[in-house]
Design a protein around this motif. Sequence first.
Motif, PDB file in Angstrom:
ATOM      1  N   ALA A   1       0.834  -1.211   0.000  1.00 46.36           N
ATOM      2  CA  ALA A   1       0.000   0.000   0.000  1.00 46.36           C
ATOM      3  C   ALA A   1       0.865   1.257   0.000  1.00 46.36           C
ATOM      4  CB  ALA A   1      -0.932   0.003   1.210  1.00 46.36           C
ATOM      5  N   GLN A   2       1.936   1.246   0.791  1.00 39.17           N
ATOM      6  CA  GLN A   2       2.831   2.409   0.830  1.00 39.17           C
ATOM      7  C   GLN A   2       3.527   2.617  -0.513  1.00 39.17           C
ATOM      8  OE1 GLN A   2       4.988   1.015   4.410  1.00 39.17           O
ATOM      9  NE2 GLN A   2       4.685   3.087   5.214  1.00 39.17           N
ATOM     10  N   LEU A   3       3.999   1.532  -1.109  1.00 37.73           N
ATOM     11  CA  LEU A   3       4.661   1.634  -2.415  1.00 37.73           C
ATOM     12  C   LEU A   3       3.696   2.157  -3.475  1.00 37.73           C
ATOM     13  CD1 LEU A   3       6.709  -1.702  -2.371  1.00 37.73           C
ATOM     14  CD2 LEU A   3       7.637   0.622  -2.220  1.00 37.73           C
ATOM     15  N   THR A   4       2.443   1.725  -3.379  1.00 42.06           N
ATOM     16  CA  THR A   4       1.423   2.206  -4.329  1.00 42.06           C
ATOM     17  C   THR A   4       1.190   3.702  -4.150  1.00 42.06           C
ATOM     18  OG1 THR A   4       0.352   0.035  -4.297  1.00 42.06           O
ATOM     19  CG2 THR A   4      -0.947   1.887  -5.138  1.00 42.06           C
ATOM     20  N   LYS A   5       1.074   4.149  -2.898  1.00 37.61           N
ATOM     21  CA  LYS A   5       0.875   5.581  -2.626  1.00 37.61           C
ATOM     22  C   LYS A   5       2.049   6.397  -3.161  1.00 37.61           C
ATOM     23  CE  LYS A   5       0.297   5.388   1.852  1.00 37.61           C
ATOM     24  NZ  LYS A   5       0.074   5.877   3.227  1.00 37.61           N
TER      25      LYS A   5
END
Length: 195
Positions: free
Chosen positions: A8-12
């Motif tokens: 999720a962090q990498l996507t953000k």
Amino acid sequence: MKSKFSTAQLTKMALMTAFVSVASYIVIPLPFTTASITGQTLAVNLVALVLTPGETFFTMICYWLLGLVGAPVFAGGTSGPGKMFGPTGGYYIGFVVATVLIALLKGQKYDIKRYLLVMVLIGIPVINGMGCIWMKFAAGMTWKSAFAAAVLPFIPLDILKCVAAALIARPVQSAFYMMEDYSGNKKTRPPKAEV
């Protein structure tokens, strides 16, 4: 080897890197300076408001690296070391420093007044200040002419872009929290707003 960041962090971070890259194409050239009015200031402020300091730092470094290796992500679709280290290179350094400071000082809850204070009193001076110092030495200008070319014309619109970033931050934060919920992270709701 386990990644430091979750999916999720990498996507953000990827989404915000793309947003800064796209915003760089919004350019209004000024006849009296090599710097232009761009959408970058709004974008980098939004990065700082919706990501953690660590996420912000890595997002801006990814943006830097993309531009350095030739991806057309700098102002007006430019790229390369010539742009990064040319007369307007100080702004790119200012983006990284300012966004990390904003991310550190914005607080844990959505607070539009605090967001605006941090962006206007810290973000704008850091970005424009570094742009001014770099331009003075890179272009061999006097301090007065560098200030007139790198800082003065941008202040009014920079303040408006800070207001826009603060208003956009809330729905983007909510969307990111929903995304984290679906990915199985513990965060279940966006931070409460402070009025």
